[in-house]
Design a protein around this motif. Structure first.
Motif, PDB file in Angstrom:
ATOM      1  N   HIS A 169       0.799  -1.220   0.000  1.00  0.00           N
ATOM      2  CA  HIS A 169       0.000   0.000   0.000  1.00  0.00           C
ATOM      3  C   HIS A 169       0.836   1.277   0.000  1.00  0.00           C
ATOM      4  O   HIS A 169       0.289   2.365   0.146  1.00  0.00           O
ATOM      5  CB  HIS A 169      -0.928  -0.003   1.217  1.00  0.00           C
ATOM      6  N   VAL A 170       2.168   1.162  -0.137  1.00  0.00           N
ATOM      7  CA  VAL A 170       2.987   2.375  -0.197  1.00  0.00           C
ATOM      8  C   VAL A 170       2.763   3.063  -1.537  1.00  0.00           C
ATOM      9  O   VAL A 170       2.352   2.437  -2.526  1.00  0.00           O
ATOM     10  CB  VAL A 170       4.489   2.054  -0.002  1.00  0.00           C
ATOM     11  N   SER A 171       3.022   4.347  -1.591  1.00  0.00           N
ATOM     12  CA  SER A 171       2.822   5.093  -2.835  1.00  0.00           C
ATOM     13  C   SER A 171       3.870   4.689  -3.866  1.00  0.00           C
ATOM     14  O   SER A 171       4.972   4.255  -3.522  1.00  0.00           O
ATOM     15  CB  SER A 171       2.895   6.598  -2.567  1.00  0.00           C
ATOM     16  N   ARG A 172       3.524   4.861  -5.101  1.00  0.00           N
ATOM     17  CA  ARG A 172       4.393   4.467  -6.203  1.00  0.00           C
ATOM     18  C   ARG A 172       5.592   5.406  -6.302  1.00  0.00           C
ATOM     19  O   ARG A 172       5.458   6.624  -6.145  1.00  0.00           O
ATOM     20  CB  ARG A 172       3.603   4.496  -7.508  1.00  0.00           C
ATOM     21  N   LEU A 173       6.763   4.824  -6.535  1.00  0.00           N
ATOM     22  CA  LEU A 173       7.958   5.644  -6.740  1.00  0.00           C
ATOM     23  C   LEU A 173       7.878   6.317  -8.108  1.00  0.00           C
ATOM     24  O   LEU A 173       7.527   5.669  -9.103  1.00  0.00           O
ATOM     25  CB  LEU A 173       9.224   4.790  -6.661  1.00  0.00           C
ATOM     26  N   ARG A 174       8.201   7.576  -8.155  1.00  0.00           N
ATOM     27  CA  ARG A 174       8.151   8.323  -9.414  1.00  0.00           C
ATOM     28  C   ARG A 174       9.536   8.398 -10.017  1.00  0.00           C
ATOM     29  O   ARG A 174      10.459   8.973  -9.439  1.00  0.00           O
ATOM     30  CB  ARG A 174       7.613   9.734  -9.163  1.00  0.00           C
ATOM     31  N   ARG A 175       9.682   7.784 -11.167  1.00  0.00           N
ATOM     32  CA  ARG A 175      10.986   7.793 -11.841  1.00  0.00           C
ATOM     33  C   ARG A 175      11.277   9.193 -12.382  1.00  0.00           C
ATOM     34  O   ARG A 175      10.458   9.761 -13.103  1.00  0.00           O
ATOM     35  CB  ARG A 175      11.008   6.791 -12.984  1.00  0.00           C
ATOM     36  N   PRO A 176      12.422   9.761 -12.045  1.00  0.00           N
ATOM     37  CA  PRO A 176      12.746  11.084 -12.588  1.00  0.00           C
ATOM     38  C   PRO A 176      12.952  11.027 -14.099  1.00  0.00           C
ATOM     39  O   PRO A 176      13.423  10.021 -14.640  1.00  0.00           O
ATOM     40  CB  PRO A 176      14.052  11.452 -11.864  1.00  0.00           C
ATOM     41  N   ALA A 177      12.555  12.097 -14.768  1.00  0.00           N
ATOM     42  CA  ALA A 177      12.732  12.157 -16.221  1.00  0.00           C
ATOM     43  C   ALA A 177      14.216  12.096 -16.557  1.00  0.00           C
ATOM     44  O   ALA A 177      15.028  12.806 -15.974  1.00  0.00           O
ATOM     45  CB  ALA A 177      12.114  13.436 -16.764  1.00  0.00           C
ATOM     46  N   ARG A 178      14.563  11.222 -17.495  1.00  0.00           N
ATOM     47  CA  ARG A 178      15.969  11.063 -17.841  1.00  0.00           C
ATOM     48  C   ARG A 178      16.088  10.691 -19.316  1.00  0.00           C
ATOM     49  O   ARG A 178      15.337   9.851 -19.817  1.00  0.00           O
ATOM     50  CB  ARG A 178      16.608   9.957 -16.995  1.00  0.00           C
ATOM     51  N   THR A 179      17.003  11.326 -19.988  1.00  0.00           N
ATOM     52  CA  THR A 179      17.285  11.011 -21.379  1.00  0.00           C
ATOM     53  C   THR A 179      18.500  10.101 -21.448  1.00  0.00           C
ATOM     54  O   THR A 179      19.565  10.455 -20.918  1.00  0.00           O
ATOM     55  CB  THR A 179      17.567  12.291 -22.192  1.00  0.00           C
ATOM     56  N   PRO A 180      18.371   8.913 -22.036  1.00  0.00           N
ATOM     57  CA  PRO A 180      19.529   8.017 -22.114  1.00  0.00           C
ATOM     58  C   PRO A 180      20.714   8.703 -22.789  1.00  0.00           C
ATOM     59  O   PRO A 180      20.569   9.333 -23.841  1.00  0.00           O
ATOM     60  CB  PRO A 180      19.005   6.853 -22.971  1.00  0.00           C
ATOM     61  N   ASP A 181      21.874   8.614 -22.157  1.00  0.00           N
ATOM     62  CA  ASP A 181      23.056   9.275 -22.708  1.00  0.00           C
ATOM     63  C   ASP A 181      23.741   8.371 -23.718  1.00  0.00           C
ATOM     64  O   ASP A 181      23.992   7.199 -23.457  1.00  0.00           O
ATOM     65  CB  ASP A 181      24.028   9.674 -21.584  1.00  0.00           C
ATOM     66  N   ILE A 182      24.006   8.932 -24.893  1.00  0.00           N
ATOM     67  CA  ILE A 182      24.689   8.191 -25.960  1.00  0.00           C
ATOM     68  C   ILE A 182      25.854   9.045 -26.453  1.00  0.00           C
ATOM     69  O   ILE A 182      25.957  10.233 -26.143  1.00  0.00           O
ATOM     70  CB  ILE A 182      23.727   7.863 -27.120  1.00  0.00           C
ATOM     71  N   PHE A 183      26.733   8.418 -27.219  1.00  0.00           N
ATOM     72  CA  PHE A 183      27.875   9.138 -27.780  1.00  0.00           C
ATOM     73  C   PHE A 183      27.507   9.725 -29.143  1.00  0.00           C
ATOM     74  O   PHE A 183      26.830   9.082 -29.948  1.00  0.00           O
ATOM     75  CB  PHE A 183      29.077   8.198 -27.964  1.00  0.00           C
ATOM     76  N   SER A 184      27.976  10.920 -29.378  1.00  0.00           N
ATOM     77  CA  SER A 184      27.867  11.500 -30.717  1.00  0.00           C
ATOM     78  C   SER A 184      29.003  10.942 -31.579  1.00  0.00           C
ATOM     79  O   SER A 184      29.947  10.315 -31.069  1.00  0.00           O
ATOM     80  CB  SER A 184      27.975  13.026 -30.646  1.00  0.00           C
ATOM     81  N   TRP A 185      28.908  11.186 -32.891  1.00  0.00           N
ATOM     82  CA  TRP A 185      29.959  10.720 -33.787  1.00  0.00           C
ATOM     83  C   TRP A 185      31.295  11.378 -33.436  1.00  0.00           C
ATOM     84  O   TRP A 185      32.350  10.726 -33.465  1.00  0.00           O
ATOM     85  CB  TRP A 185      29.577  11.013 -35.228  1.00  0.00           C
ATOM     86  N   GLU A 186      31.276  12.647 -33.068  1.00  0.00           N
ATOM     87  CA  GLU A 186      32.511  13.338 -32.686  1.00  0.00           C
ATOM     88  C   GLU A 186      33.109  12.736 -31.426  1.00  0.00           C
ATOM     89  O   GLU A 186      34.336  12.603 -31.310  1.00  0.00           O
ATOM     90  CB  GLU A 186      32.236  14.833 -32.477  1.00  0.00           C
ATOM     91  N   GLU A 187      32.262  12.367 -30.473  1.00  0.00           N
ATOM     92  CA  GLU A 187      32.771  11.746 -29.248  1.00  0.00           C
ATOM     93  C   GLU A 187      33.376  10.377 -29.526  1.00  0.00           C
ATOM     94  O   GLU A 187      34.413  10.021 -28.951  1.00  0.00           O
ATOM     95  CB  GLU A 187      31.636  11.625 -28.223  1.00  0.00           C
ATOM     96  N   LEU A 188      32.750   9.616 -30.421  1.00  0.00           N
ATOM     97  CA  LEU A 188      33.313   8.303 -30.765  1.00  0.00           C
ATOM     98  C   LEU A 188      34.682   8.453 -31.428  1.00  0.00           C
ATOM     99  O   LEU A 188      35.604   7.666 -31.162  1.00  0.00           O
ATOM    100  CB  LEU A 188      32.358   7.550 -31.691  1.00  0.00           C
ATOM    101  N   LYS A 189      34.821   9.449 -32.286  1.00  0.00           N
ATOM    102  CA  LYS A 189      36.128   9.680 -32.915  1.00  0.00           C
ATOM    103  C   LYS A 189      37.171  10.039 -31.865  1.00  0.00           C
ATOM    104  O   LYS A 189      38.312   9.567 -31.916  1.00  0.00           O
ATOM    105  CB  LYS A 189      36.023  10.792 -33.964  1.00  0.00           C
ATOM    106  N   ALA A 190      36.780  10.861 -30.880  1.00  0.00           N
ATOM    107  CA  ALA A 190      37.708  11.247 -29.821  1.00  0.00           C
ATOM    108  C   ALA A 190      38.073  10.048 -28.945  1.00  0.00           C
ATOM    109  O   ALA A 190      39.230   9.909 -28.515  1.00  0.00           O
ATOM    110  CB  ALA A 190      37.090  12.354 -28.968  1.00  0.00           C
TER     111      ALA A 190
END
Length: 393
Positions: A169-190
């Motif tokens: 009966h506990v309240s539901r945990l609210r997941r914070p909004a989050r954007t999955p972090d990925i590498f850009s093409w420039e970061e992959l080259k680096a």
């Protein structure tokens, strides 16, 4: 026809007799926790007193064997934790890794808050407050604490120590909004440039880098596999001479306390076993690695230490972090390569294909945790809107 048995916890006729000492003995037959009938008796100064004391003793008699639980609603929460851990070992249903994770989460996240409470004192409000306070610091920690607390209190309910599970009966945990972090093409080259510079730097003393770090990164990016799954690839998992070269993801590397690091013969879940086609850059990395492997037995690991033992995932993470710190590229983790590959496949081939590549049984997991949403709406909408509303006045 067999005579029906009386229910467990019931007793028969009470008989009372007076001893030579002048005290009275009240006695009856009681059907005990194991279904067997036993004689129970008690003494008192008078006949009514003896009978009243006997009924009180029977009403308080535990219907569970003392050695079975040994705890009640007035027992401390640490007592339930010990009982719960023993029950998990007795059930033997969880993998050793999950069993250790549950115990760690219970001891580090939950036990410090509840250690002074009895089970009777742990209600919905107290559990709800605990989870909300923990969620302010870390959603993931609150989620992990919720799992083990629900399991422990659920055991108390099943064994009739508690009448209900307050975690229901506990309240539901609210997941914070989050954007999955990925590498850009420039970061992959680096990243590639930084690893190459580190592997080809002049070495005055000690062994030279053998190229494995860069090869591991290329295989992670080319398969979207977890770091443990990549380190667990055996030569027998490779099918490089087929029309479409591929690798079978069929295990993972585990490091448990008190055990040597070893290869587990299945990935995170049994349903995660999959065969993945290899892109050219991953195929070239594997080919370069094969040139330096001395043993060709199918069980030989593709990536291993200089003494042919499995790499630990933590060591590869640490080495990658150190190399990237030198190269000035922040926040480089193995899981970002996994999300980067999945996002690329999602944008080109769709969610279902990305989910298959990751080894997920449910595409919603892929969408929620691994895919960065493309904010650009198909520009054809502009043409359609122009056709609908762009008439000349």
């Amino acid at each position: 026809m067999a005579r029906p048995r009386t229910p467990i916890g019931t007793f028969g006729i009470i008989t009372t007799r007076r001893r030579n000492s002048g005290r009275y003995v009240a006695r009856t037959r009681y059907r005990d926790w194991d279904g067997k009938g036993r004689h129970v008796q008690i003494t008192g100064t008078t006949r009514p007193t003896a009978e009243r004391l006997l009924k009180k003793k029977l009403s308080e008699r535990d219907l569970f064997h003392p050695g079975f639980s040994g705890i009640s609603a007035d027992s401390s929460f640490p007592a339930l934790v010990s009982y719960w851990l023993k029950d998990m070992d007795l059930e033997d249903r969880l993998s050793p890794t999950t069993r250790l994770l549950y115990e760690r989460n219970m001891r580090t996240l939950v036990l410090p808050f509840f250690k002074e409470f009895t089970l009777r004192e742990i209600g919905v409000a107290r559990c709800d407050y605990f989870l909300k306070q923990l969620a302010k610091k870390s959603y993931n920690r609150a989620r992990q604490a919720r799992v083990v607390l629900r399991l422990a209190l659920g055991l108390a309910v099943r064994h009739e120590i508690l009448p209900r599970n307050p975690m229901d009966h506990v309240s539901r945990l609210r997941r914070p909004a989050r954007t999955p972090d990925i590498f850009s093409w420039e970061e992959l080259k680096a990243i590639r440039a930084g690893i190459s510079a580190w592997e080809h730097r002049p070495i005055k003393a000690g062994p030279k880098p053998d190229g494995q770090l860069g090869q591991i990164v290329e295989v992670m990016l080319g398969t979207s596999a977890r770091i443990g799954e990549v380190l667990a690839i055996c030569l027998g998992d490779l099918d490089l001479d087929a029309p479409i070269p591929s690798v079978r993801i069929s295990g993972t590397i585990v490091s448990r306390k008190g055990e040597p690091t070893h290869r587990q013969d299945h990935p995170k879940t049994a349903r995660s076993v999959r065969r993945v086609a290899l892109p050219g850059f991953a195929l070239r990395a594997i080919g370069a690695r094969l040139e330096k492997i001395r043993f060709t037995h199918p069980d030989t690991l593709l990536f291993s230490t200089r003494v042919e033992t499995p790499h630990t995932t933590n060591n590869i993470r640490r080495q990658l972090r150190d190399v990237m710190d030198r190269a000035g590229v922040p926040d480089v983790t193995p899981h970002r390569f996994r999300r980067t590959a999945a996002t690329a496949i999602n944008e080109i081939g769709g969610l279902q294909l990305a989910s298959e590549l990751l080894g997920h049984s449910d595409p919603s997991i892929t969408r929620e945790h691994y895919i960065r949403r493309n904010e650009t709406v198909n520009p054809i909408t502009a043409d359609f809107l122009e056709q609908a509303f762009g008439r000349a006045s």
